[in-house]
Scaffold this active site. Sequence first.
Site, PDB file in Angstrom:
ATOM      1  CE  LYS A  32      -4.178   2.119   1.011  1.00  0.00           C
ATOM      2  NZ  LYS A  32      -5.310   1.954   0.347  1.00  0.00           N
ATOM      3  CG  ASP A  49      -7.256   0.293   4.314  1.00  0.00           C
ATOM      4  OD1 ASP A  49      -8.124  -0.185   4.962  1.00  0.00           O
ATOM      5  OD2 ASP A  49      -7.733   1.358   3.505  1.00  0.00           O
ATOM      6  CD  GLU A 111      -5.843  -1.656  -0.977  1.00  0.00           C
ATOM      7  OE1 GLU A 111      -6.447  -0.726  -0.105  1.00  0.00           O
ATOM      8  OE2 GLU A 111      -5.483  -2.620  -0.270  1.00  0.00           O
ATOM      9  N   GLY A 112      -3.856   0.479  -4.624  1.00  0.00           N
ATOM     10  CA  GLY A 112      -3.894   2.189  -4.601  1.00  0.00           C
ATOM     11  C   GLY A 112      -4.808   2.587  -3.228  1.00  0.00           C
ATOM     12  CB  ALA A 113      -4.824   5.912  -2.151  1.00  0.00           C
ATOM     13  CD  GLN A 172     -24.637  -7.978  -1.321  1.00  0.00           C
ATOM     14  OE1 GLN A 172     -24.321  -9.200  -1.331  1.00  0.00           O
ATOM     15  NE2 GLN A 172     -25.825  -7.690  -1.135  1.00  0.00           N
ATOM     16  N   PRO A 200     -19.785 -11.802  -1.471  1.00  0.00           N
ATOM     17  CG  PRO A 200     -20.803 -13.648  -0.073  1.00  0.00           C
ATOM     18  CD  PRO A 200     -19.939 -13.237  -1.128  1.00  0.00           C
ATOM     19  CG  LEU A 202     -17.864 -11.448   3.145  1.00  0.00           C
ATOM     20  CD1 LEU A 202     -16.404 -11.666   2.912  1.00  0.00           C
ATOM     21  CD2 LEU A 202     -18.448 -12.811   3.152  1.00  0.00           C
TER      22      LEU A 202
END
Length: 222
Positions: A32, A49, A111-113, A172, A200, A202
Amino acid sequence: MYFVTGTDTDAGKTCITAGLLRAAGSKSLGLKPIAAGCELTAAGLRNSDALQLMQASGIKLSYEQVNPIAFEEAIAPHIAAKRSQHPLTVEQLTPLLPQAAMKEASLCLVEGAGGWRLPLNYQQTLPQWVQQQAWPVILVVGVKLGCLNHALLTAAAIQQDGLELIGWVANQVDPSMSAYQDNLDTLKSMMPVPMLASVPFLAEPETAADHLQQAAVRLLKV
């Protein structure tokens, strides 16, 4: 090596990235590079994150290697950078990457921001850096009201920027969304690339890996 982006800030990029890392096993690595909204601790600034990616990664690195650019304020990173007098540029990002560990990883996810077209300053955006790296892109679609427009626009922008969008993950985020399956079917029909997985809503995000096993296998094979 893949770059993970989302349709917006709360699409669930970290949940999906961490799930893919867990599903990929002991040689997985999540990074990240830029995080805003960090807690000041005795060890320094820490972002939730980035900590989740560290926990999910098979390859263990120091916090600073996983998240080299951290801002305390939970605002757009380029604004946080300006306020802290530590401006962000495309040029400064690549030297911060843990290159050796990235080469060792069987699956490395960066992972982007925020969403795709994230400003780094008033002239540069994060996709300009991704273009330099030529990383294939995975799009996390936060499935909620409005996601059709967000997903189609983001997919078009990624491709217009000359990058390879290899697939998307439906996540979701609204458990009570009306016509969920109809929206999913629309995306599967209209998105320009295949759906890698459908996750789904969670109650425990750590279980996302259970829904991402096949996607992880596919990414490992590429």
